[in-house]
Every structure is written in C-alpha cells, then in structure tokens.
Design a protein around this motif. Structure first.
Motif, PDB file in Angstrom:
ATOM      1  N   PHE A  37     -35.441 -14.561  -4.029  1.00 55.67           N
ATOM      2  CA  PHE A  37     -35.429 -14.974  -5.121  1.00 55.67           C
ATOM      3  C   PHE A  37     -34.369 -16.735  -5.348  1.00 55.67           C
ATOM      4  O   PHE A  37     -34.977 -17.418  -5.364  1.00 55.67           O
ATOM      5  N   MET A  38     -33.145 -16.674  -4.341  1.00 51.47           N
ATOM      6  CA  MET A  38     -32.467 -17.763  -4.219  1.00 51.47           C
ATOM      7  C   MET A  38     -33.385 -18.817  -2.879  1.00 51.47           C
ATOM      8  O   MET A  38     -33.105 -19.234  -3.192  1.00 51.47           O
ATOM      9  N   ALA A  39     -33.285 -17.377  -2.045  1.00 51.66           N
ATOM     10  CA  ALA A  39     -34.350 -18.386  -1.127  1.00 51.66           C
ATOM     11  C   ALA A  39     -35.120 -19.286  -1.254  1.00 51.66           C
ATOM     12  O   ALA A  39     -35.379 -20.065  -0.636  1.00 51.66           O
ATOM     13  N   ARG A  40     -35.284 -18.996  -2.100  1.00 48.99           N
ATOM     14  CA  ARG A  40     -36.936 -19.749  -2.554  1.00 48.99           C
ATOM     15  C   ARG A  40     -36.436 -21.676  -2.894  1.00 48.99           C
ATOM     16  O   ARG A  40     -36.920 -22.422  -2.482  1.00 48.99           O
ATOM     17  N   LEU A  41     -35.218 -20.612  -3.177  1.00 51.82           N
ATOM     18  CA  LEU A  41     -34.865 -22.417  -3.856  1.00 51.82           C
ATOM     19  C   LEU A  41     -33.672 -22.904  -2.428  1.00 51.82           C
ATOM     20  O   LEU A  41     -33.517 -24.129  -2.496  1.00 51.82           O
ATOM     21  N   THR A  42     -33.348 -22.167  -1.543  1.00 51.79           N
ATOM     22  CA  THR A  42     -31.793 -22.705  -0.768  1.00 51.79           C
ATOM     23  C   THR A  42     -32.424 -22.581   0.372  1.00 51.79           C
ATOM     24  O   THR A  42     -31.559 -23.257   1.689  1.00 51.79           O
ATOM     25  N   ALA A  43     -33.371 -21.542   0.625  1.00 52.77           N
ATOM     26  CA  ALA A  43     -34.086 -21.351   2.648  1.00 52.77           C
ATOM     27  C   ALA A  43     -35.146 -20.595   2.586  1.00 52.77           C
ATOM     28  O   ALA A  43     -35.309 -19.797   2.821  1.00 52.77           O
ATOM     29  N   GLY A  85     -25.661  -3.953  -7.945  1.00 50.76           N
ATOM     30  CA  GLY A  85     -24.730  -4.374  -6.719  1.00 50.76           C
ATOM     31  C   GLY A  85     -24.949  -5.268  -5.661  1.00 50.76           C
ATOM     32  O   GLY A  85     -25.007  -6.664  -5.977  1.00 50.76           O
ATOM     33  N   GLY A  86     -26.539  -4.707  -5.326  1.00 52.13           N
ATOM     34  CA  GLY A  86     -27.422  -5.146  -4.419  1.00 52.13           C
ATOM     35  C   GLY A  86     -27.632  -6.176  -5.059  1.00 52.13           C
ATOM     36  O   GLY A  86     -27.949  -7.777  -3.920  1.00 52.13           O
ATOM     37  N   LEU A  87     -28.357  -6.292  -6.103  1.00 57.05           N
ATOM     38  CA  LEU A  87     -29.341  -7.797  -6.926  1.00 57.05           C
ATOM     39  C   LEU A  87     -27.982  -8.342  -7.089  1.00 57.05           C
ATOM     40  O   LEU A  87     -27.799  -9.368  -6.608  1.00 57.05           O
ATOM     41  N   VAL A  88     -26.997  -8.225  -7.635  1.00 54.19           N
ATOM     42  CA  VAL A  88     -25.757  -9.004  -7.220  1.00 54.19           C
ATOM     43  C   VAL A  88     -25.086  -9.993  -6.520  1.00 54.19           C
ATOM     44  O   VAL A  88     -25.029 -10.927  -6.256  1.00 54.19           O
ATOM     45  N   LEU A  89     -25.196  -8.966  -5.729  1.00 54.02           N
ATOM     46  CA  LEU A  89     -24.897  -9.505  -4.154  1.00 54.02           C
ATOM     47  C   LEU A  89     -26.519 -10.290  -3.609  1.00 54.02           C
ATOM     48  O   LEU A  89     -25.555 -11.642  -3.104  1.00 54.02           O
ATOM     49  N   GLY A  90     -27.124  -9.825  -3.397  1.00 49.16           N
ATOM     50  CA  GLY A  90     -28.523 -10.976  -2.602  1.00 49.16           C
ATOM     51  C   GLY A  90     -27.810 -12.144  -3.765  1.00 49.16           C
ATOM     52  O   GLY A  90     -28.698 -12.746  -3.119  1.00 49.16           O
ATOM     53  N   LEU A  91     -28.470 -12.005  -4.960  1.00 47.03           N
ATOM     54  CA  LEU A  91     -28.303 -13.175  -5.679  1.00 47.03           C
ATOM     55  C   LEU A  91     -27.738 -14.418  -5.376  1.00 47.03           C
ATOM     56  O   LEU A  91     -27.264 -15.511  -5.332  1.00 47.03           O
ATOM     57  N   LEU A  95     -27.786 -17.904  -2.892  1.00 49.14           N
ATOM     58  CA  LEU A  95     -27.480 -18.910  -3.679  1.00 49.14           C
ATOM     59  C   LEU A  95     -26.818 -20.241  -2.621  1.00 49.14           C
ATOM     60  O   LEU A  95     -27.327 -20.813  -2.711  1.00 49.14           O
ATOM     61  N   PHE A  96     -26.195 -19.013  -2.306  1.00 53.85           N
ATOM     62  CA  PHE A  96     -25.235 -20.287  -0.839  1.00 53.85           C
ATOM     63  C   PHE A  96     -26.290 -21.261   0.436  1.00 53.85           C
ATOM     64  O   PHE A  96     -26.063 -21.142   2.027  1.00 53.85           O
ATOM     65  N   ARG A  99     -27.194 -18.989   6.042  1.00 50.61           N
ATOM     66  CA  ARG A  99     -25.750 -18.449   7.002  1.00 50.61           C
ATOM     67  C   ARG A  99     -25.512 -17.704   5.905  1.00 50.61           C
ATOM     68  O   ARG A  99     -24.887 -16.273   7.038  1.00 50.61           O
ATOM     69  N   THR A 100     -25.139 -18.100   4.549  1.00 52.24           N
ATOM     70  CA  THR A 100     -25.009 -16.784   3.741  1.00 52.24           C
ATOM     71  C   THR A 100     -25.539 -15.234   3.643  1.00 52.24           C
ATOM     72  O   THR A 100     -25.404 -14.207   4.138  1.00 52.24           O
ATOM     73  N   ILE A 101     -26.916 -15.612   3.492  1.00 51.34           N
ATOM     74  CA  ILE A 101     -27.480 -14.827   3.605  1.00 51.34           C
ATOM     75  C   ILE A 101     -27.552 -13.751   5.371  1.00 51.34           C
ATOM     76  O   ILE A 101     -27.783 -12.671   5.411  1.00 51.34           O
TER      77      ILE A 101
END
Length: 180
Positions: A37-43, A85-91, A95-96, A99-101
């Motif tokens: 979800f976030m990588a569509r914006l950041t990576a 917990g996995g969803l929160v960690l993934g989001l 976001l960063f 490299r963070t992923i």
C-alpha cells in the motif's frame, strides 16, 4: 508408557509450532499488505517483488492452515495480534521507502529462518508432518532474506535502527505465541 508420554509431548510441541508459524505467516502477509500500500507512493519499483513475496506467504499460511485442520487444531490465539501488528509494521516501514522495507524483511526473515532451523531439529524424527510443512517454506523464506539483504546497504541509518527493533519484536511475538 514413557515413550507414549514423550510422543504426546512432541505432538503437542508440533501442534504449537504449527499454530505459531501459521499466525506468523498471517502477520507476514499483513506486513506485505501494508508495505505494498505505502510502496505505491514511496517505492514503486518494489511493488511487484513485494506482491510476489506476499503470494509466497499466502501459500505458507495455507500449508500451515491445512496442517492445523488435519490435526483438528484451531489457529493460535496470537493470530489476530500478528495480523494487526504486521499491518501496522508494514504501513510504517513502507512509508519510509525501499531501504526501510528491505531492512524490515531482512530482520523478520533472519529471526524466522533461525526459528525454522531450530524447529526442524527439534521435530526431526518425532513429527514428520510438521517437519514436512516447515521444510516446504524454508527456501522461499531464504529467498526473501537474501533478496532483502542485497537491497540493504550496510552503514545506512534504517538498517542500524530497524533491524534490532524488528528482530526483537519478532522474537517477542514468537515467544508470546508459544505461550498463548
């Protein structure tokens, strides 16, 4: 009589391990859901690889789910905690960026691979069905680890910060799951 008690204890351990692994795979799927979800914006360049990794984790969860069903066991009490917990960690990590992923996957898979190896040793010769289920996922988990390790540049900020935190959190979730 002692052999029967030992066999029952091994089967209980195998049941518990399969339950925790099943919950862990659910958590991994949700890490990837959040990261995609976030990588569509950041990576954006990582989305297809993350999607492939998620499909592996979905297959892994199905393997452990089928084994739980065969054993007549419910899923682990930590199943929903792992998912949330996995969803929160993934989001958050998605976001960063890339490299963070990668650092997150490296940290999680390092812990998971160590646990899988230990599980195979403990269950070898005692619970062939559990060994078969665990063995079926090891190579893909290793692939996730190795691919992520190649993307993480040593000395960068995120790996130094995230790897110890995510590794410790993963260990804590496994520890908790084995006791719930």
């Amino acid at each position: 009589m002692e052999l029967i008690a030992q066999s029952a204890a091994t089967n209980e351990l195998g049941d518990r391990i399969i339950k925790v692994n099943h919950a862990g795979e659910h958590g991994a799927i949700n890490i990837y859901n959040g990261q995609i979800f976030m990588a569509r914006l950041t990576a954006r360049s990582m989305v297809s690889q993350l999607t492939a990794f998620r499909s592996h984790e979905q297959r892994h969860r199905a393997i452990f789910g089928a084994e739980l069903q065969r054993r007549g066991r419910p899923h682990c009490r930590s199943y929903w905690l792992c998912g949330f917990g996995g969803l929160v960690l993934g989001l958050i990590t998605g976001l960063f960026g890339a490299r963070t992923i990668a650092a997150t996957t490296l940290a999680v898979e390092s812990v998971v691979l160590r646990h899988l190896e230990q599980q195979l040793v403990v269950l070898q010769g005692n619970d062939p069905d559990a060994v078969s289920a665990i063995s079926a996922i090891v190579s893909e988990e290793q692939q996730h680890h190795d691919h992520s390790a190649s993307r993480v540049q040593e000395g960068t900020f995120w790996p130094k910060v995230l790897v110890p935190i995510v590794s410790a959190s993963t260990e804590a979730v496994i520890w908790l799951g084995m006791r719930l």
